[in-house]
Design a protein around this motif. Sequence first.
Motif, PDB file in Angstrom:
ATOM      1  N   MET A   1       0.846  -1.199   0.000  1.00 27.65           N
ATOM      2  CA  MET A   1       0.000   0.000   0.000  1.00 27.65           C
ATOM      3  C   MET A   1       0.881   1.248   0.000  1.00 27.65           C
ATOM      4  O   MET A   1       1.866   1.317   0.730  1.00 27.65           O
ATOM      5  N   HIS A   2       0.558   2.229  -0.845  1.00 27.87           N
ATOM      6  CA  HIS A   2       1.359   3.438  -0.980  1.00 27.87           C
ATOM      7  C   HIS A   2       0.641   4.627  -0.335  1.00 27.87           C
ATOM      8  O   HIS A   2      -0.558   4.804  -0.501  1.00 27.87           O
ATOM      9  N   LEU A 181     -11.942   4.402  -9.713  1.00 33.15           N
ATOM     10  CA  LEU A 181     -11.693   3.638  -8.487  1.00 33.15           C
ATOM     11  C   LEU A 181     -12.179   2.199  -8.615  1.00 33.15           C
ATOM     12  O   LEU A 181     -11.500   1.260  -8.189  1.00 33.15           O
ATOM     13  N   SER A 182     -13.358   2.023  -9.212  1.00 31.40           N
ATOM     14  CA  SER A 182     -13.932   0.678  -9.326  1.00 31.40           C
ATOM     15  C   SER A 182     -13.095  -0.219 -10.228  1.00 31.40           C
ATOM     16  O   SER A 182     -13.095  -1.446 -10.061  1.00 31.40           O
ATOM     17  N   MET A 183     -12.388   0.368 -11.188  1.00 26.62           N
ATOM     18  CA  MET A 183     -11.565  -0.417 -12.120  1.00 26.62           C
ATOM     19  C   MET A 183     -10.131  -0.589 -11.632  1.00 26.62           C
ATOM     20  O   MET A 183      -9.328  -1.239 -12.300  1.00 26.62           O
ATOM     21  N   SER A 184      -9.800   0.021 -10.492  1.00 20.39           N
ATOM     22  CA  SER A 184      -8.421   0.012 -10.008  1.00 20.39           C
ATOM     23  C   SER A 184      -8.173  -1.142  -9.050  1.00 20.39           C
ATOM     24  O   SER A 184      -9.073  -1.583  -8.329  1.00 20.39           O
ATOM     25  N   SER A 185      -6.933  -1.594  -9.013  1.00 20.21           N
ATOM     26  CA  SER A 185      -6.525  -2.607  -8.048  1.00 20.21           C
ATOM     27  C   SER A 185      -6.311  -1.944  -6.682  1.00 20.21           C
ATOM     28  O   SER A 185      -6.255  -0.713  -6.568  1.00 20.21           O
ATOM     29  N   GLU A 186      -6.139  -2.751  -5.673  1.00 17.06           N
ATOM     30  CA  GLU A 186      -5.965  -2.210  -4.319  1.00 17.06           C
ATOM     31  C   GLU A 186      -4.751  -1.290  -4.205  1.00 17.06           C
ATOM     32  O   GLU A 186      -4.841  -0.225  -3.576  1.00 17.06           O
ATOM     33  N   PRO A 187      -3.588  -1.633  -4.803  1.00 17.84           N
ATOM     34  CA  PRO A 187      -2.461  -0.688  -4.719  1.00 17.84           C
ATOM     35  C   PRO A 187      -2.804   0.693  -5.277  1.00 17.84           C
ATOM     36  O   PRO A 187      -2.340   1.707  -4.743  1.00 17.84           O
ATOM     37  N   ASP A 188      -3.600   0.749  -6.335  1.00 14.11           N
ATOM     38  CA  ASP A 188      -3.952   2.037  -6.918  1.00 14.11           C
ATOM     39  C   ASP A 188      -5.034   2.755  -6.127  1.00 14.11           C
ATOM     40  O   ASP A 188      -5.002   3.982  -5.989  1.00 14.11           O
ATOM     41  N   ARG A 189      -5.980   2.009  -5.594  1.00  9.54           N
ATOM     42  CA  ARG A 189      -6.999   2.659  -4.743  1.00  9.54           C
ATOM     43  C   ARG A 189      -6.355   3.296  -3.522  1.00  9.54           C
ATOM     44  O   ARG A 189      -6.831   4.312  -3.018  1.00  9.54           O
TER      45      ARG A 189
END
Length: 296
Positions: A1-2, A181-189
């Motif tokens: 997570m970033h 957001l809905s199309m993003s993976s957890e790292p990007d969210r």
Amino acid sequence: MHFLPNVAVRRPDRSKSHVLSSGHKLAWSEWGEEAAIPVLFLTGAGMAGTLGFGIDHLQELNVRLIAPDRPGLGQSDPDPDKTLSSVADDVIELLGHLQVQEAAVAAFSQGAPFALALAAKGVVSRLAIVSGQDDLAKKVFDQLLPEQVRQMTRQAASDPEGFLAMLEGFAEPDGFFELVLSMSSEPDRSVYGQEPFRSAYKLALAEGFRQGPGGYARDTLAALGPWDINLAAINCPMTLWYGGKDASPVHSPDFGASLAQCLKTAERRFFPEEGGALLWTRARDILRELVGKEVL
């Protein structure tokens, strides 16, 4: 997570505009000292130039970040005849106004085809494509694209007016942000959904759609339709940055692998455990490379 530091996101230091020879106004945002090394930033889909990247590294690297609003987005006048090539011509005129002969360029997501069109015209000194959209109409992607995206590429080529009407009928900034957001993976969210990035991203979309959805729709038509780019003409050093956990269906389905093969000067940077938000999570490395400093 970033988690990005607050200093990585801030409002532009300057907002400017210039009337092009066509009579259209082109607007842009800037960060950093005006005498520093210019780096042009071509934003993602629907975004005005108010959200930069690497802001906390500009002073260290002596960078002036310049982010244009493409026609119909933000404060730039619309262009009903907008293409990848016409936007490149607009940017070349902007560079002339800024007295910049060649510029290093970073492009994110939907900004990628516009940046490639610009590079093909010989005014780019170095190019970084980050989580860039690929030429999705290529046969090699037929089995890799979701059916909805595949249908969109076909409609953009066969029925451009219907394609524009379809996008203009539903696209709006808040819904677009939630779609991303809905199309993003957890790292990007973990990047896009955190403050202050979340608010800055939403503001860039609100500014991008301030004239309505037409600017976004015409950008998407240009990017999803047949590319009017001579990729063989691109001679500048180039890096393609992709993360293996980038879940966006409209970036590159093979994370830039086939795109790298089409570009004779391209070097691919692939990070299997990272997402599509590399522009912000690896901002310092990207900027260091663009200004000719060794990446640490």
